[in-house]
Design a protein around this motif. Structure first.
Motif, PDB file in Angstrom:
ATOM      1  N   UNK A  81       1.661 -12.764 -10.627  1.00 13.88           N
ATOM      2  CA  UNK A  81       1.267 -11.556  -9.888  1.00 13.88           C
ATOM      3  C   UNK A  81      -0.216 -11.240 -10.177  1.00 13.88           C
ATOM      4  N   UNK A  82      -0.996 -10.895  -9.143  1.00 15.11           N
ATOM      5  CA  UNK A  82      -2.396 -10.507  -9.377  1.00 15.11           C
ATOM      6  C   UNK A  82      -2.434  -9.147 -10.080  1.00 15.11           C
ATOM      7  N   UNK A  83      -3.622  -8.827 -10.604  1.00 16.53           N
ATOM      8  CA  UNK A  83      -3.742  -7.523 -11.285  1.00 16.53           C
ATOM      9  C   UNK A  83      -3.531  -6.398 -10.254  1.00 16.53           C
ATOM     10  N   UNK A  84      -4.108  -6.579  -9.070  1.00 16.12           N
ATOM     11  CA  UNK A  84      -3.937  -5.547  -8.027  1.00 16.12           C
ATOM     12  C   UNK A  84      -2.451  -5.346  -7.730  1.00 16.12           C
ATOM     13  N   UNK A  85      -1.718  -6.455  -7.609  1.00 16.48           N
ATOM     14  CA  UNK A  85      -0.280  -6.347  -7.294  1.00 16.48           C
ATOM     15  C   UNK A  85       0.470  -5.702  -8.468  1.00 16.48           C
ATOM     16  N   UNK A  86       0.051  -5.996  -9.690  1.00 18.20           N
ATOM     17  CA  UNK A  86       0.710  -5.391 -10.859  1.00 18.20           C
ATOM     18  C   UNK A  86       0.560  -3.875 -10.833  1.00 18.20           C
ATOM     19  N   UNK A  87      -0.644  -3.410 -10.508  1.00 16.15           N
ATOM     20  CA  UNK A  87      -0.881  -1.957 -10.470  1.00 16.15           C
ATOM     21  C   UNK A  87      -0.101  -1.311  -9.321  1.00 16.15           C
ATOM     22  N   UNK A  88      -0.100  -1.976  -8.169  1.00 19.54           N
ATOM     23  CA  UNK A  88       0.626  -1.414  -7.014  1.00 19.54           C
ATOM     24  C   UNK A  88       2.128  -1.389  -7.298  1.00 19.54           C
ATOM     25  N   UNK A  89       2.610  -2.445  -7.916  1.00 20.57           N
ATOM     26  CA  UNK A  89       4.038  -2.535  -8.240  1.00 20.57           C
ATOM     27  C   UNK A  89       4.427  -1.454  -9.261  1.00 20.57           C
ATOM     28  N   UNK A  90       3.560  -1.254 -10.250  1.00 25.50           N
ATOM     29  CA  UNK A  90       3.829  -0.233 -11.263  1.00 25.50           C
ATOM     30  C   UNK A  90       3.893   1.154 -10.605  1.00 25.50           C
ATOM     31  N   UNK A  91       2.982   1.371  -9.639  1.00 25.36           N
ATOM     32  CA  UNK A  91       2.980   2.653  -8.923  1.00 25.36           C
ATOM     33  C   UNK A  91       4.319   2.868  -8.213  1.00 25.36           C
ATOM     34  N   UNK A  92       4.777   1.810  -7.554  1.00 24.04           N
ATOM     35  CA  UNK A  92       6.000   1.953  -6.746  1.00 24.04           C
ATOM     36  C   UNK A  92       7.244   2.053  -7.620  1.00 24.04           C
ATOM     37  N   UNK A  93       7.299   1.234  -8.665  1.00 23.93           N
ATOM     38  CA  UNK A  93       8.553   1.132  -9.438  1.00 23.93           C
ATOM     39  C   UNK A  93       8.685   2.166 -10.534  1.00 23.93           C
ATOM     40  N   UNK A  94       7.568   2.497 -11.210  1.00 24.44           N
ATOM     41  CA  UNK A  94       7.666   3.351 -12.397  1.00 24.44           C
ATOM     42  C   UNK A  94       7.132   4.765 -12.178  1.00 24.44           C
ATOM     43  N   UNK A  95       6.130   4.883 -11.292  1.00 23.45           N
ATOM     44  CA  UNK A  95       5.390   6.147 -11.256  1.00 23.45           C
ATOM     45  C   UNK A  95       5.812   7.075 -10.120  1.00 23.45           C
ATOM     46  N   UNK A  96       6.308   6.496  -9.018  1.00 21.16           N
ATOM     47  CA  UNK A  96       6.651   7.332  -7.862  1.00 21.16           C
ATOM     48  C   UNK A  96       7.693   8.360  -8.254  1.00 21.16           C
ATOM     49  N   UNK A  97       7.366   9.620  -7.988  1.00 23.66           N
ATOM     50  CA  UNK A  97       8.293  10.705  -8.291  1.00 23.66           C
ATOM     51  C   UNK A  97       8.322  11.088  -9.759  1.00 23.66           C
ATOM     52  N   UNK A  98       7.575  10.381 -10.601  1.00 23.39           N
ATOM     53  CA  UNK A  98       7.588  10.667 -12.037  1.00 23.39           C
ATOM     54  C   UNK A  98       6.217  11.161 -12.507  1.00 23.39           C
TER      55      UNK A  98
END
Ligand SMILES: C[S@@+](CC[C@H](N)C(=O)[O-])C[C@H]1O[C@@H](n2cnc3c(N)ncnc32)[C@H](O)[C@@H]1O
Length: 311
Positions: A1-18
């Motif tokens: 996974x690229x760094x950009x994808x890692x950050x976007x994925x983290x946003x979607x999976x861990x941070x949304x709504x939290x």
């Protein structure tokens, strides 16, 4: 996974709504070539969003506004990089004691607690905190750990702890203001209640600091376990640790912990520590699995705020 994808994925999976602030930041970083180039020059293990955001907070930088975050991080990159290289994500969440307590309370007392991946050891004081499971209250003082529990008969007593020890690659010291500042910086911006909880739990630990040993959870566990007093039930436990451990070492750890006397409590992501025959997870959010001696008992939320008992 690229760094950009890692950050976007983290946003979607861990941070949304939290954490809306960190979700905004992670999405902005994923689209920020200048920051991505700086992050890309760091060692792979030092590129995680949590580490970068925590360091910027530690240095007093802004995390609410992505443009201000960008300007601060770029202008102060030598200081940011220096801290990123020496720090690690070691969030220590006393709230996780609320999901450990139902298991600890039913083991033969008294207990000798040994936590691997203990960080500052705040989860070594389950007998000192107060708890609220819905209307059911237990213990007195602060912090009060609230847990929305389903399917659970809440414990009616606190455990009796006669020995507490922690093992960590990098133990933190709650009596050291720099370590405490780092633990504070690791808490996500909106989580004021967790910041209060950290302060209250740190006061409990500082009043009677635990034995914290620098070491690895495979290589150094048997020697520390051997120091537990006779006449107490040894309980080796860990919460949110094994995702930081490479898969072959996880297996080695399970072999070591199973060879010890006493009991083993795990509270880990089921993708990291696998269990057969798990029921469907509750639909909302990511969950850990609480297990005693390898038998899964409950789904738990990451900071101990909720659990669904199925054991
Ligand atoms: C995310 S923190 C969790 C701390 C604590 N268990 C809690 O739930 O609040 C994970 C901790 O595991 C430690 N750790 C990671 N790999 C380790 C290893 N191989 N041996 C010992 N500790 C380790 C890290 O240093 C860190 O302090």
């Amino acid at each position: 996974m690229t760094i950009a994808a890692t950050y976007a994925d983290f946003a979607a999976r861990e941070l949304r709504g939290v954490s809306p602030a960190y979700e905004r930041l992670a999405l902005a970083v994923a689209d920020d070539d200048e920051l991505l180039a700086l992050i890309g020059a760091l060692p792979p293990a030092k590129r995680q969003p949590n580490l970068l955001f925590g360091v910027v907070r530690l240095l007093g930088g802004p995390v609410e506004d992505p443009a201000a975050f960008h300007d601060f991080a770029v202008a102060n990159w030598p200081a940011v990089e220096a801290q990123v290289r020496v720090r690690a994500t070691q969030t220590n969440e006393a709230g996780r004691c609320a999901v450990l307590l139902p298991v600890l309370a039913r083991l033969p007392q008294p207990l000798a607690l040994l936590e691997v991946g203990a960080s500052a050891g705040l989860c070594l004081y389950p007998d000192r905190y107060a708890y609220r499971y819905g209307d059911h209250r237990l213990g007195a003082g602060a912090p009060v750990l609230e847990c929305a529990a389903e399917g659970l008969t809440p414990p009616d007593r606190l455990p009796e702890v006669v020995w507490r020890a922690g093992l960590d690659l990098n133990p933190l010291d709650v009596t050291d203001s720099a370590d405490l500042a780092w633990l504070d910086a690791l808490i996500w911006p909106e989580h004021a209640h967790r910041r209060e909880r950290l302060r209250a739990a740190a006061a409990v630990a500082a009043a009677e600091p635990p034995l914290l040993v620098r070491g690895d959870l495979v290589d150094d566990l048997p020697a520390l376990a051997a120091r537990a007093p006779a006449g107490a039930t040894l309980v080796v436990f860990h919460t949110s640790v094994l995702y930081q451990v490479p898969p072959p070492r996880r297996e080695a750890f399970v072999d070591v912990v199973r060879s010890l006397p006493g009991h083993w409590i795990a509270n880990e992501d089921p993708d990291v520590l696998r269990h057969d025959g798990l029921p469907q997870p509750p639909s909302v959010g990511g969950h850990n699995v609480l297990a005693l001696d390898g038998t899964p008992l409950a789904w738990t939320r990451g900071h101990g705020q909720a659990m669904v008992w199925f054991g």
